[in-house]
Design an enzyme around this catalytic site. Structure first.
Site, PDB file in Angstrom:
ATOM      1  N   CYS A 222     -19.069 -40.230   2.502  1.00  0.00           N
ATOM      2  CA  CYS A 222     -17.747 -39.910   1.959  1.00  0.00           C
ATOM      3  C   CYS A 222     -17.493 -40.741   0.702  1.00  0.00           C
ATOM      4  O   CYS A 222     -17.258 -41.947   0.779  1.00  0.00           O
ATOM      5  CB  CYS A 222     -16.666 -40.155   3.003  1.00  0.00           C
ATOM      6  SG  CYS A 222     -15.008 -39.812   2.368  1.00  0.00           S
TER       7      CYS A 222
ATOM      8  N   HIS B  53     -18.602 -41.152   9.671  1.00  0.00           N
ATOM      9  CA  HIS B  53     -17.773 -41.198   8.460  1.00  0.00           C
ATOM     10  C   HIS B  53     -17.436 -42.652   8.157  1.00  0.00           C
ATOM     11  O   HIS B  53     -17.197 -43.441   9.063  1.00  0.00           O
ATOM     12  CB  HIS B  53     -16.488 -40.399   8.711  1.00  0.00           C
ATOM     13  CG  HIS B  53     -15.658 -40.164   7.497  1.00  0.00           C
ATOM     14  ND1 HIS B  53     -14.798 -41.107   6.996  1.00  0.00           N
ATOM     15  CD2 HIS B  53     -15.561 -39.089   6.683  1.00  0.00           C
ATOM     16  CE1 HIS B  53     -14.198 -40.602   5.915  1.00  0.00           C
ATOM     17  NE2 HIS B  53     -14.635 -39.385   5.704  1.00  0.00           N
TER      18      HIS B  53
ATOM     19  N   ASP C 178     -13.276 -33.065  -0.741  1.00  0.00           N
ATOM     20  CA  ASP C 178     -12.463 -33.779   0.242  1.00  0.00           C
ATOM     21  C   ASP C 178     -11.009 -33.606  -0.172  1.00  0.00           C
ATOM     22  O   ASP C 178     -10.667 -32.630  -0.830  1.00  0.00           O
ATOM     23  CB  ASP C 178     -12.933 -35.233   0.307  1.00  0.00           C
ATOM     24  CG  ASP C 178     -12.775 -35.845   1.694  1.00  0.00           C
ATOM     25  OD1 ASP C 178     -12.115 -35.233   2.540  1.00  0.00           O
ATOM     26  OD2 ASP C 178     -13.300 -36.949   1.919  1.00  0.00           O
ATOM     27  N   HIS C 179     -10.175 -34.522   0.179  1.00  0.00           N
ATOM     28  CA  HIS C 179      -8.747 -34.402  -0.107  1.00  0.00           C
ATOM     29  C   HIS C 179      -8.483 -33.825  -1.497  1.00  0.00           C
ATOM     30  O   HIS C 179      -9.093 -34.253  -2.472  1.00  0.00           O
ATOM     31  CB  HIS C 179      -8.077 -35.773  -0.037  1.00  0.00           C
ATOM     32  CG  HIS C 179      -8.413 -36.508   1.225  1.00  0.00           C
ATOM     33  ND1 HIS C 179      -8.090 -37.821   1.417  1.00  0.00           N
ATOM     34  CD2 HIS C 179      -9.046 -36.102   2.355  1.00  0.00           C
ATOM     35  CE1 HIS C 179      -8.518 -38.200   2.602  1.00  0.00           C
ATOM     36  NE2 HIS C 179      -9.108 -37.175   3.196  1.00  0.00           N
TER      37      HIS C 179
ATOM     38  N   TYR D  32      -4.862 -31.468   2.112  1.00  0.00           N
ATOM     39  CA  TYR D  32      -5.648 -30.327   2.583  1.00  0.00           C
ATOM     40  C   TYR D  32      -5.071 -28.966   2.211  1.00  0.00           C
ATOM     41  O   TYR D  32      -5.129 -28.023   2.984  1.00  0.00           O
ATOM     42  CB  TYR D  32      -5.901 -30.447   4.091  1.00  0.00           C
ATOM     43  CG  TYR D  32      -6.911 -31.519   4.394  1.00  0.00           C
ATOM     44  CD1 TYR D  32      -8.273 -31.288   4.200  1.00  0.00           C
ATOM     45  CD2 TYR D  32      -6.516 -32.796   4.820  1.00  0.00           C
ATOM     46  CE1 TYR D  32      -9.210 -32.277   4.443  1.00  0.00           C
ATOM     47  CE2 TYR D  32      -7.456 -33.797   5.062  1.00  0.00           C
ATOM     48  CZ  TYR D  32      -8.798 -33.527   4.872  1.00  0.00           C
ATOM     49  OH  TYR D  32      -9.734 -34.504   5.107  1.00  0.00           O
TER      50      TYR D  32
ATOM     51  N   HIS E 198     -18.871 -35.653   1.870  1.00  0.00           N
ATOM     52  CA  HIS E 198     -17.473 -35.496   1.466  1.00  0.00           C
ATOM     53  C   HIS E 198     -17.406 -35.960   0.028  1.00  0.00           C
ATOM     54  O   HIS E 198     -17.640 -37.137  -0.239  1.00  0.00           O
ATOM     55  CB  HIS E 198     -16.552 -36.407   2.281  1.00  0.00           C
ATOM     56  CG  HIS E 198     -16.299 -35.943   3.671  1.00  0.00           C
ATOM     57  ND1 HIS E 198     -15.456 -36.621   4.526  1.00  0.00           N
ATOM     58  CD2 HIS E 198     -16.749 -34.854   4.345  1.00  0.00           C
ATOM     59  CE1 HIS E 198     -15.412 -35.970   5.690  1.00  0.00           C
ATOM     60  NE2 HIS E 198     -16.182 -34.906   5.607  1.00  0.00           N
TER      61      HIS E 198
HETATM   62  O1  LIG Z   1     -12.392 -37.106   5.740  1.00  0.00           O
HETATM   63  C1  LIG Z   1     -11.420 -37.816   5.686  1.00  0.00           C
HETATM   64  O2  LIG Z   1     -11.232 -38.469   4.700  1.00  0.00           O
HETATM   65  C2  LIG Z   1     -10.400 -37.961   6.763  1.00  0.00           C
HETATM   66  O3  LIG Z   1      -9.626 -36.842   6.708  1.00  0.00           O
HETATM   67  C3  LIG Z   1     -10.773 -38.403   8.141  1.00  0.00           C
HETATM   68  O4  LIG Z   1      -9.796 -38.003   9.033  1.00  0.00           O
HETATM   69  C4  LIG Z   1     -12.118 -37.991   8.689  1.00  0.00           C
HETATM   70  O5  LIG Z   1     -12.109 -36.650   9.019  1.00  0.00           O
HETATM   71  C5  LIG Z   1     -12.491 -38.782   9.920  1.00  0.00           C
HETATM   72  O6  LIG Z   1     -12.411 -40.147   9.660  1.00  0.00           O
HETATM   73  C6  LIG Z   1     -13.867 -38.454  10.450  1.00  0.00           C
HETATM   74  O7  LIG Z   1     -13.909 -38.733  11.796  1.00  0.00           O
HETATM   75 FE   LIG Z   2     -14.029 -38.150   3.947  1.00  0.00          FE
END
Ligand SMILES: O=C(O)[C@@H](O)[C@@H](O)[C@H](O)[C@H](O)CO
Ligand SMILES: [Fe+2]
Length: 361
Positions: A252, A214, A324-325, A338, A279
């Site tokens: 991501c 990530h 994602d978020h 989440y 993500h």
């Molecule tokens: O995805 C995301 O943005 C986060 O929630 C991180 O906590 C992510 O899960 C970690 O950096 C991956 O190891």
């Molecule tokens: Fe992420």
């Protein structure tokens, strides 16, 4: 009627029944959502995950009609990142965990290689004009925070949930960890990452496990600690240093997108074949080092989600994608980022883009 072929797998992150406000039954009702990405939340970095615990986790998810599509994350012990002599024991433990996952047919592991802190934000509930609250980042505010207080600050605004990546056992050691990282510059951190990956690749090969790193979030160094996975160039360098396909990425968009210089569709196309997990989320740039998270919809933020999904479609993305978020909306109380509602909207929107891409390509 033409049947839409979803090569891409839509999933949602789930933290387990003990830690998540969202249930598997709810996730199952998100149209097109076939699986969850999860973790054994009660384990600490460096511990071996037992076969029994992995089996139980998988069984629980499958009982509700979903697939366990991957792990996020098997976290990496700081001794490995620092490169201490104890690293080999922790790598051995990591390998055992991978073997235990592999024996259950779990073939995707997301992880990050950020020192001390995982993702960082200055506000976990910033109010946007429509009344939704979002995670936000402002470098100026972060510069004023004493890093050793960062854990307290995150915890006190997390609605009582344990935040992923901010597990309290690291809290007690923050000062000590900062000292331990004193001699670790970007080059050293990179070497330690390559060392780790080379050591685990034979196991990944044997069990067909795809490792998916990530990106750093935000995509620049924070608190003077080195960060090395945040641009096209440094990601490319890692993929070349360990060329096995199982050394791959979680792409991501929100993390990479925090830096407006990152051209995400271009990165997706360049890393074709090495992106094992996506993500996908949006954010809005407010100035240098300053952004708010946004709804997934392109017009709500600065990223063009159509272009991002188009790039994923073009490379024939087969791995899981997850929204994602999400924003906190409709009075939902959940772990910041989440909740169910906005991530479900995100999944539906991304599936809609995908369907359009399928039908027009
Ligand atoms: O995805 C995301 O943005 C986060 O929630 C991180 O906590 C992510 O899960 C970690 O950096 C991956 O190891
Ligand atoms: Fe992420």
């Amino acid at each position: 009627m033409k049947v839409v072929k979803f090569i891409m797998k839509m999933t949602l992150r789930w933290f387990g029944s003990k830690h998540d406000s969202v249930t598997l039954k709810q996730i199952r009702q998100i149209p097109g959502c076939v699986g969850v990405i999860t973790t054994l939340y009660d384990t600490k970095p460096g511990e071996v995950w037992s076969p029994e615990a992995i089996k139980a986790m998988k069984k629980e998810i499958e009982a509700d009609g979903l697939e366990l599509s991957g792990i996020e994350s098997v976290n990496i012990h700081d001794d490995i990142k620092i490169g201490l002599p104890t690293k080999d024991q922790y790598i051995q433990n990591y390998i055992e965990t991978l073997e235990n996952l592999g024996k259950e047919g779990i073939d995707l592991v997301c992880y990050n290689f950020m020192p001390v802190f995982d993702w960082t934000r200055s506000d976990l509930a910033k109010v946007r004009p429509d009344g939704a609250t979002v995670l936000s980042y402002d470098q100026e505010l972060v510069d004023k925070i004493d890093p050793t207080k960062m854990f307290d600050q995150m915890e006190s605004s997390s609605n009582g949930f344990a935040l992923p990546g901010w597990e309290p056992e690291r809290l007690a050691r923050v000062k000590e960890l900062f000292e331990m990282y004193e001699d670790v510059n970007e080059e050293k951190l990179f070497e330690n990452l390559v060392y780790f990956l080379k050591a685990i690749m034979p196991t990944c090969e044997k069990y067909r496990i795809k490792m998916a790193i990530h990106q750093d979030d935000p995509a620049w160094p924070v608190f003077g600690l080195p960060r090395i996975i945040n641009t096209k160039e440094n990601i490319q360098r890692l993929l070349e240093a360990v060329p096995e396909v199982n050394n791959g990425l979680t792409l991501c968009t929100g993390s990479l997108g925090s830096n407006p210089d990152n051209d995400i569709p271009d990165m997706i196309r360049s890393f074709k074949g090495r992106i094992h997990f996506g993500h996908v989320r949006n954010l809005i740039h407010l100035g240098p080092g300053k952004f708010d998270e946004a709804a997934h919809l392109s017009t709500d933020g600065s990223l063009d989600m159509y272009e991002i999904m188009k790039a994923f479609h073009e490379i024939g993305m087969e791995g899981p994608i997850r929204p994602d978020h999400g924003r906190a909306i409709w009075d939902e109380v959940s772990m910041p980022g989440y909740g169910l509602y906005d991530r479900a909207l995100g999944a539906t929107y991304l599936n809609g883009i995908w369907e359009a891409l399928e039908k027009t390509s």
